[in-house]
Enzyme design. Structure first.
Site, PDB file in Angstrom:
ATOM      1  N   GLU A 166     -13.372 -28.962  15.648  1.00 25.23           N
ATOM      2  CA  GLU A 166     -12.900 -28.469  14.310  1.00 25.23           C
ATOM      3  C   GLU A 166     -13.408 -29.355  13.156  1.00 25.23           C
ATOM      4  N   TYR A 168     -14.034 -32.499  12.992  1.00 27.87           N
ATOM      5  CA  TYR A 168     -13.655 -33.970  12.605  1.00 27.87           C
ATOM      6  C   TYR A 168     -14.785 -35.184  13.116  1.00 27.87           C
ATOM      7  N   ARG A 216     -11.675 -31.998  23.627  1.00 25.91           N
ATOM      8  CA  ARG A 216     -11.621 -30.748  23.103  1.00 25.91           C
ATOM      9  C   ARG A 216     -13.184 -30.471  22.391  1.00 25.91           C
ATOM     10  N   HIS A 254     -13.193 -26.892  10.255  1.00 24.93           N
ATOM     11  CA  HIS A 254     -12.445 -26.286   9.300  1.00 24.93           C
ATOM     12  C   HIS A 254     -13.018 -26.010   8.068  1.00 24.93           C
ATOM     13  N   GLN A 341       2.013 -18.621   7.848  1.00 21.28           N
ATOM     14  CA  GLN A 341       2.841 -18.993   6.821  1.00 21.28           C
ATOM     15  C   GLN A 341       3.577 -20.289   6.869  1.00 21.28           C
TER      16      GLN A 341
HETATM   17  P1  FAD Z   1      13.704  -5.490   3.887  1.00 22.03           P
HETATM   18  O1  FAD Z   1      12.663  -5.693   4.639  1.00 22.03           O
HETATM   19  O2  FAD Z   1      13.278  -4.806   2.322  1.00 22.03           O
HETATM   20  O3  FAD Z   1      14.940  -4.489   4.379  1.00 22.03           O
HETATM   21  C1  FAD Z   1      16.093  -4.059   3.710  1.00 22.03           C
HETATM   22  C2  FAD Z   1      16.544  -3.068   4.513  1.00 22.03           C
HETATM   23  O4  FAD Z   1      17.620  -2.598   3.972  1.00 22.03           O
HETATM   24  C3  FAD Z   1      15.603  -1.764   4.661  1.00 22.03           C
HETATM   25  O5  FAD Z   1      15.313  -1.471   5.938  1.00 22.03           O
HETATM   26  C4  FAD Z   1      16.542  -0.485   4.057  1.00 22.03           C
HETATM   27  O6  FAD Z   1      16.620   0.820   4.489  1.00 22.03           O
HETATM   28  C5  FAD Z   1      18.123  -1.181   4.487  1.00 22.03           C
HETATM   29  N1  FAD Z   1      19.167  -0.663   3.343  1.00 22.03           N
HETATM   30  C6  FAD Z   1      18.959  -0.806   1.873  1.00 22.03           C
HETATM   31  N2  FAD Z   1      20.121  -0.380   1.415  1.00 22.03           N
HETATM   32  C7  FAD Z   1      20.926   0.073   2.192  1.00 22.03           C
HETATM   33  C8  FAD Z   1      22.326   0.730   2.581  1.00 22.03           C
HETATM   34  N3  FAD Z   1      22.838   1.154   1.418  1.00 22.03           N
HETATM   35  N4  FAD Z   1      22.588   1.082   3.771  1.00 22.03           N
HETATM   36  C9  FAD Z   1      21.747   0.819   4.911  1.00 22.03           C
HETATM   37  N5  FAD Z   1      20.539   0.389   4.820  1.00 22.03           N
HETATM   38  C10 FAD Z   1      20.299  -0.074   3.673  1.00 22.03           C
HETATM   39  N6  FAD Z   1       6.045 -11.082   4.122  1.00 22.03           N
HETATM   40  C11 FAD Z   1       5.583 -11.771   4.695  1.00 22.03           C
HETATM   41  O7  FAD Z   1       6.244 -13.001   4.771  1.00 22.03           O
HETATM   42  N7  FAD Z   1       4.086 -12.119   5.476  1.00 22.03           N
HETATM   43  C12 FAD Z   1       3.442 -10.892   5.272  1.00 22.03           C
HETATM   44  O8  FAD Z   1       2.341 -10.985   5.523  1.00 22.03           O
HETATM   45  C13 FAD Z   1       4.092  -9.744   4.692  1.00 22.03           C
HETATM   46  N8  FAD Z   1       3.384  -8.782   4.241  1.00 22.03           N
HETATM   47  C14 FAD Z   1       4.019  -7.442   3.812  1.00 22.03           C
HETATM   48  C15 FAD Z   1       3.137  -6.477   3.544  1.00 22.03           C
HETATM   49  C16 FAD Z   1       3.628  -5.305   3.027  1.00 22.03           C
HETATM   50  C17 FAD Z   1       2.725  -4.062   2.843  1.00 22.03           C
HETATM   51  C18 FAD Z   1       5.205  -5.216   2.663  1.00 22.03           C
HETATM   52  C19 FAD Z   1       5.634  -4.112   1.877  1.00 22.03           C
HETATM   53  C20 FAD Z   1       5.787  -6.513   2.699  1.00 22.03           C
HETATM   54  C21 FAD Z   1       4.955  -7.618   3.132  1.00 22.03           C
HETATM   55  N9  FAD Z   1       5.824  -8.746   3.374  1.00 22.03           N
HETATM   56  C22 FAD Z   1       5.502  -9.918   4.156  1.00 22.03           C
HETATM   57  C23 FAD Z   1       7.280  -8.783   2.829  1.00 22.03           C
HETATM   58  C24 FAD Z   1       8.318  -8.836   3.808  1.00 22.03           C
HETATM   59  O9  FAD Z   1       8.112  -7.564   4.508  1.00 22.03           O
HETATM   60  C25 FAD Z   1       9.647  -9.004   3.012  1.00 22.03           C
HETATM   61  O10 FAD Z   1       9.876 -10.129   2.404  1.00 22.03           O
HETATM   62  C26 FAD Z   1      10.859  -8.784   3.950  1.00 22.03           C
HETATM   63  O11 FAD Z   1      10.682  -7.700   4.619  1.00 22.03           O
HETATM   64  C27 FAD Z   1      12.388  -8.752   3.388  1.00 22.03           C
HETATM   65  O12 FAD Z   1      13.084  -8.815   4.150  1.00 22.03           O
HETATM   66  P2  FAD Z   1      14.614  -8.307   3.943  1.00 22.03           P
HETATM   67  O13 FAD Z   1      15.250  -8.339   5.280  1.00 22.03           O
HETATM   68  O14 FAD Z   1      15.258  -9.027   2.811  1.00 22.03           O
HETATM   69  O15 FAD Z   1      14.405  -6.690   3.254  1.00 22.03           O
HETATM   70  P1  NAP Z   2       4.117 -10.757  -5.704  1.00 23.37           P
HETATM   71  O1  NAP Z   2       3.371 -11.611  -4.862  1.00 23.37           O
HETATM   72  O2  NAP Z   2       5.134 -11.518  -6.762  1.00 23.37           O
HETATM   73  O3  NAP Z   2       3.012 -10.028  -6.621  1.00 23.37           O
HETATM   74  C1  NAP Z   2       3.471  -9.309  -7.719  1.00 23.37           C
HETATM   75  C2  NAP Z   2       2.196  -9.067  -8.649  1.00 23.37           C
HETATM   76  O4  NAP Z   2       2.472  -8.181  -9.574  1.00 23.37           O
HETATM   77  C3  NAP Z   2       1.565 -10.120  -9.505  1.00 23.37           C
HETATM   78  O5  NAP Z   2       0.146 -10.002  -9.229  1.00 23.37           O
HETATM   79  C4  NAP Z   2       2.077 -10.134 -10.772  1.00 23.37           C
HETATM   80  O6  NAP Z   2       0.828 -10.446 -11.414  1.00 23.37           O
HETATM   81  C5  NAP Z   2       2.310  -8.628 -11.067  1.00 23.37           C
HETATM   82  N1  NAP Z   2       3.161  -8.215 -11.899  1.00 23.37           N
HETATM   83  C6  NAP Z   2       4.618  -8.720 -11.864  1.00 23.37           C
HETATM   84  N2  NAP Z   2       5.432  -8.594 -12.749  1.00 23.37           N
HETATM   85  C7  NAP Z   2       4.708  -7.172 -13.358  1.00 23.37           C
HETATM   86  C8  NAP Z   2       5.098  -6.563 -14.429  1.00 23.37           C
HETATM   87  N3  NAP Z   2       6.107  -6.555 -15.036  1.00 23.37           N
HETATM   88  N4  NAP Z   2       3.895  -5.456 -14.653  1.00 23.37           N
HETATM   89  C9  NAP Z   2       2.642  -5.642 -14.252  1.00 23.37           C
HETATM   90  N5  NAP Z   2       2.557  -6.606 -13.264  1.00 23.37           N
HETATM   91  C10 NAP Z   2       3.409  -7.414 -12.677  1.00 23.37           C
HETATM   92  O7  NAP Z   2       4.682  -9.682  -5.108  1.00 23.37           O
HETATM   93  P2  NAP Z   2       4.373  -8.509  -4.009  1.00 23.37           P
HETATM   94  O8  NAP Z   2       2.883  -8.325  -4.072  1.00 23.37           O
HETATM   95  O9  NAP Z   2       5.397  -7.433  -4.315  1.00 23.37           O
HETATM   96  O10 NAP Z   2       4.782  -9.041  -2.645  1.00 23.37           O
HETATM   97  C11 NAP Z   2       6.383  -9.206  -2.398  1.00 23.37           C
HETATM   98  C12 NAP Z   2       6.427 -10.335  -1.508  1.00 23.37           C
HETATM   99  O11 NAP Z   2       5.935 -10.088  -0.138  1.00 23.37           O
HETATM  100  C13 NAP Z   2       5.663 -11.552  -1.786  1.00 23.37           C
HETATM  101  O12 NAP Z   2       6.526 -12.645  -2.224  1.00 23.37           O
HETATM  102  C14 NAP Z   2       4.647 -11.955  -1.018  1.00 23.37           C
HETATM  103  O13 NAP Z   2       4.723 -13.317  -0.748  1.00 23.37           O
HETATM  104  C15 NAP Z   2       5.201 -11.154   0.335  1.00 23.37           C
HETATM  105  N6  NAP Z   2       3.913 -10.638   0.919  1.00 23.37           N
HETATM  106  C16 NAP Z   2       3.330 -11.553   1.536  1.00 23.37           C
HETATM  107  C17 NAP Z   2       2.100 -11.284   2.113  1.00 23.37           C
HETATM  108  C18 NAP Z   2       1.201 -12.237   2.986  1.00 23.37           C
HETATM  109  O14 NAP Z   2       0.022 -11.928   3.456  1.00 23.37           O
HETATM  110  N7  NAP Z   2       1.780 -13.729   2.966  1.00 23.37           N
HETATM  111  C19 NAP Z   2       1.423  -9.922   2.080  1.00 23.37           C
HETATM  112  C20 NAP Z   2       2.176  -9.176   1.534  1.00 23.37           C
HETATM  113  C21 NAP Z   2       3.488  -9.550   0.946  1.00 23.37           C
HETATM  114  P3  NAP Z   2       0.854 -10.756 -12.963  1.00 23.37           P
HETATM  115  O15 NAP Z   2       2.174 -11.175 -13.478  1.00 23.37           O
HETATM  116  O16 NAP Z   2      -0.344 -11.862 -13.307  1.00 23.37           O
HETATM  117  O17 NAP Z   2       0.244  -9.323 -13.560  1.00 23.37           O
HETATM  118 FE1  SF4 Z   3       2.780 -19.893  12.456  1.00 31.60          FE
HETATM  119 FE2  SF4 Z   3       5.104 -18.697  13.322  1.00 31.60          FE
HETATM  120 FE3  SF4 Z   3       3.346 -17.377  11.807  1.00 31.60          FE
HETATM  121 FE4  SF4 Z   3       2.736 -18.153  14.200  1.00 31.60          FE
HETATM  122  S1  SF4 Z   3       4.413 -16.594  13.688  1.00 31.60           S
HETATM  123  S2  SF4 Z   3       1.405 -18.322  12.669  1.00 31.60           S
HETATM  124  S3  SF4 Z   3       3.766 -20.111  14.563  1.00 31.60           S
HETATM  125  S4  SF4 Z   3       4.427 -19.005  11.275  1.00 31.60           S
END
Ligand code: FAD
Ligand code: NAP
Ligand code: SF4
Length: 674
Positions: A166, A168, A216, A254, A341
């Site tokens: 890595e 080091y 390693r 790294h 993460q």
């Molecule tokens: P949600 O996942 O939004 O779940 C809410 C659920 O509530 C839904 O299934 C909905 O149908 C249900 N619901 C709402 N209202 C009602 C009701 N009245 N009755 C019954 N059901 C209801 N996060 C990461 O950490 N790493 C990532 O790499 C990552 N990648 C992402 C990529 C994409 C494209 C997207 C869209 C999101 C990503 N996220 C990622 C974000 C992550 O998925 C969310 O932060 C997470 O799913 C939030 O979890 P939650 O349970 O709070 O809500």
């Molecule tokens: P986000 O990370 O908060 O990004 C939102 C984006 O929208 C920012 O670029 C912001 O930039 C812009 N924005 C905010 N308010 C706005 C407005 N009123 N008008 C126009 N632009 C606006 O949120 P997200 O992309 O929706 O993701 C949601 C969550 O899912 C995030 O917290 C993220 O961590 C998680 N997620 C994680 C991964 C991962 O790989 N780890 C992947 C997908 C999602 P400006 O304000 O600069 O314009």
């Molecule tokens: Fe790290 Fe857990 Fe994500 Fe695996 S699932 S990469 S151990 S945070």
């Protein structure tokens, strides 16, 4: 015997036997620095030994003060330190496991002003210049490795792992990239490899023959002036002669700009290199990197590609991985999705490393789910990551839990995440939770959008209803060119050839990857992935990459991403993965524009002011809005009006900066106390 007979085979080293073929790779948890009495570390490693791991490698411990990864990082250089480690080794031995202490000298990767290296250099990942070691100090450092190993032996360790990969200190001596010396420690490869060979000899001298030495090795450096394959083979053979018992594999320095463990790296991508080196050696060799299921691990050992399998993050995600596999319950394994993460990204933030899918990792003494003496009837609304984690942990404790979701499947937004090329691992989390629902007896009701009225018979209600996407607040926001990311990812919208993406957060980046990608994800095809990143498959050039041009698969669309904040686009993406997303999109020629002000959207396209306040228009077919999210908690008020006790978790609680890590952690903590 289970479905994994080759993994179940003990490994006989002559003087000692490891109970199976699973090695837990080293992870720096930051407990090394914060847990001065070693109790949390003992619980952490003890739990993994109880879960069946054969041989555990600890997080790296420096042999001396200057070798620490950061100022005052733990060094094994005093009897008092060795004494504190006894509780760790005792806990592992009590559970039938074996444990070796990794000796890691960071060299020029030390994040400190007293960093040292073979030559005067500065690494691109540290702000500090490293001072060249004088000959006398090189010898002293070798002796420090020997003394550290002797102290580890005194602490009860079964052996040590010498960290030689890595990038080091040991790697820095081996590679011309960092070793510019003209004395007996530099120049020819015979001279450059003297340093690791002398270290192994010193450890043997101090600790005797009945002590495991794992080395390693860096199988492929993935930097321009890194080792050649012939050098790797020669070093491995000399290490074997010098008395190493096991060769473990390391991949890439790294500072390499090629991903090695991210979720977009194909499973077991680098195993062919381990298999190639195995043919040259008689001692056991360990395969590593992106191996996260027992099926993949078994195949590697059964095919004779390696003798053992190293996994590090998968044991953070599930400490019972091995026991579950050997009990033929691999569908119950909480699979590491390689997101980095909560483990590596946390390490770099100086937080205790934990796991997105298992927030107990690193917190074994604090976060537990004991049976409840006060059984409640609980409704959970929303089966996204937050609702799933809460419901299954609460049911495990004995509560009577009903879980509702409006959709036809569990997972919430994870059902969108799993569609992104390179994020196929997210399917595993949904498989895991489906099984957990079955085991814990959660009453799951899908296709059920609940109202407050539906919940009046429950003692308490947990709202995990997630989010709604934020709408764009500019003129023309409802123009037909404007698409929501939800419709794009769900395939409900046809996306044109010229596209603007508004918002450059995690979702903006994922959407950009989704629309610039065609065909099978390279995460599922190791050969294509190697070509895409410019890694030479037959490895005959230095570092495995020198002079190799990556193959670019052009994007079917012209994409421009926008953010209002001035500065690096995607600056808030994960420390260890953000650069990969940026590099991937750069190859697809995605333009990134920061510091904009949106004006309007019309038939011409997106009108905005650039950083210099000049009005611009991007002619485009579509504008995809990824502008963040707002909490959805419409049920809170009516439930409170009905006199219900309501808890709110995940996106429903706070949408800003929400990710699945925070959602699952918050849900798990509530389930532990409700
Ligand atoms: P949600 O996942 O939004 O779940 C809410 C659920 O509530 C839904 O299934 C909905 O149908 C249900 N619901 C709402 N209202 C009602 C009701 N009245 N009755 C019954 N059901 C209801 N996060 C990461 O950490 N790493 C990532 O790499 C990552 N990648 C992402 C990529 C994409 C494209 C997207 C869209 C999101 C990503 N996220 C990622 C974000 C992550 O998925 C969310 O932060 C997470 O799913 C939030 O979890 P939650 O349970 O709070 O809500
Ligand atoms: P986000 O990370 O908060 O990004 C939102 C984006 O929208 C920012 O670029 C912001 O930039 C812009 N924005 C905010 N308010 C706005 C407005 N009123 N008008 C126009 N632009 C606006 O949120 P997200 O992309 O929706 O993701 C949601 C969550 O899912 C995030 O917290 C993220 O961590 C998680 N997620 C994680 C991964 C991962 O790989 N780890 C992947 C997908 C999602 P400006 O304000 O600069 O314009
Ligand atoms: Fe790290 Fe857990 Fe994500 Fe695996 S699932 S990469 S151990 S945070």
């Amino acid at each position: 015997m289970s479905k994994y007979p080759h993994l179940e085979q003990p490994l006989d080293l002559g003087f000692t036997t490891i109970r199976n073929r699973f090695l837990m790779g080293s992870i720096h948890t930051n407990l090394e620095e914060t847990d001065k009495n070693s109790e949390k570390r003992a619980a952490f490693y003890g739990e993994r030994a109880r879960g069946g791991v054969g041989l555990i490698v600890t997080g790296g411990v420096s042999p001396n003060f200057v070798g620490g990864v950061k100022p005052f990082a733990e060094a094994m250089n005093a009897k008092s330190t060795a004494k504190k480690h006894k509780i760790i080794t005792d806990n592992v031995h009590k559970e039938g496991g074996k444990i070796v202490m990794q000796i890691l000298h960071a060299g020029r990767y030390a994040y400190s002003p007293w960093a040292v290296a073979p030559s005067l250099t500065k690494s691109p990942i540290s702000p500090f210049r490293a001072w060249p070691l004088l000959d006398f100090f090189v010898r002293d450092t070798i002796n420090d490795y020997g003394k550290a190993a002797a102290l580890a032996q005194e602490a009860g360790y079964d052996g040590v792992e010498i960290m030689g990969s890595e990038g080091y200190l040991i790697n820095q001596f081996l590679a011309l990239h960092t070793n510019k010396r003209t004395d007996k420690w530099g120049g020819s490869f015979e001279n450059r490899m003297r340093f690791p060979l002398e270290i192994v000899r010193a450890v043997r001298k101090y600790c005797g023959n009945n002590f495991i030495i794992v080395y390693r090795i860096s199988l492929i450096d993935l930097i321009n002036d890194g080792s050649t394959w012939d050098e790797v083979v020669l070093l491995a053979k000399e290490l074997q002669k010098a008395g190493v018992n096991i060769i473990n594999s390391g991949i890439g320095w790294h500072e390499a700009r090629i991903p090695t463990i991210a979720t977009s790296v194909p499973r077991a991508a680098f195993v062919p290199l381990t298999a190639r080196l195995k043919k040259e050696l008689s001692i056991p060799i360990v395969a590593s990197n992106r191996i996260n299921t027992p099926e993949v691990a078994e195949k590697i050992v059964a095919n004779g590609e390696a003798d053992m399998i190293s996994m590090a993050r998968p044991f953070l995600a599930d400490p019972d991985f091995v026991n579950k596999a050997f009990a033929d319950k691999s569908d119950e394994i909480n699979t590491c999705i390689a997101c980095n993460q909560a483990c590596l990204d946390f390490t770099f933030k100086n937080k205790i490393s934990t796991c997105l899918v298992n927030p107990r990792a690193g917190h074994e003494t604090e976060l537990n789910f004991p049976p409840t003496s006060n059984k409640k009837k609980i409704a959970v609304v929303g089966a996204g990551p937050a609702g799933l984690a809460f419901a299954t942990h609460a049911a495990e404790r004995g509560h009577q839990v009903s879980l509702f979701d409006a959709e036809a499947q569990i997972g919430g937004q994870f059902n969108l995440a799993k569609l992104i090329p390179g994020k196929e691992e997210f399917y595993e989390t949904l498989r895991y939770f489906s099984k957990r629902i079955e085991i814990t007896g959660v009453n799951l009701q899908l296709n059920k959008r609940v109202t407050a009225e539906d919940l009046k018979d429950f003692d308490e209600v947990v709202l995990a209803t997630g989010i709604v996407p934020r709408k764009l607040g500019v003129e023309g926001a409802s123009h037909p060119k404007v698409l929501s990311y939800l419709d794009v990812l769900k395939g409900k919208a046809q996306v044109g050839k010229k596209v603007a993406v508004i918002g450059a957060g995690g979702i903006g980046f994922d959407v950009a990857e989704f629309i610039t990608h065609e065909g099978e994800s390279t995460a599922l095809n190791p050969q294509e992935w190697m070509k895409e990143w410019g890694v030479q498959e037959n490895y005959s050039v230095m570092g495995g990459i020198k002079g190799i041009k990556p193959v670019v698969h052009p994007s079917p669309r012209e994409v421009t991403m926008f953010q209002r904040t001035a500065g690096k686009v995607g600056a808030k993406l994960g420390k260890t993965t953000g650069w990969i997303h940026r590099a991937t999109l750069a190859k697809k020629k995605v333009k990134m524009i920061d510091g904009v002000e949106y004006i309007k959207i019309d038939d011409m396209g997106l009108h905005y002011k650039d950083k210099d306040k000049k009005e611009q228009v991007l002619a485009c077919d579509h504008i995809i809005v990824c502008a963040g999210q707002l909490s959805l908690k419409d049920l809170q008020e009516p439930l409170v009006a009905l006199g219900k006790k309501v808890h709110i978790i995940g996106g429903a609680d706070v949408a800003a900066e929400l990710d699945a890590r925070r959602a699952i952690e918050q849900a798990s903590k509530l389930a532990a106390t409700i």
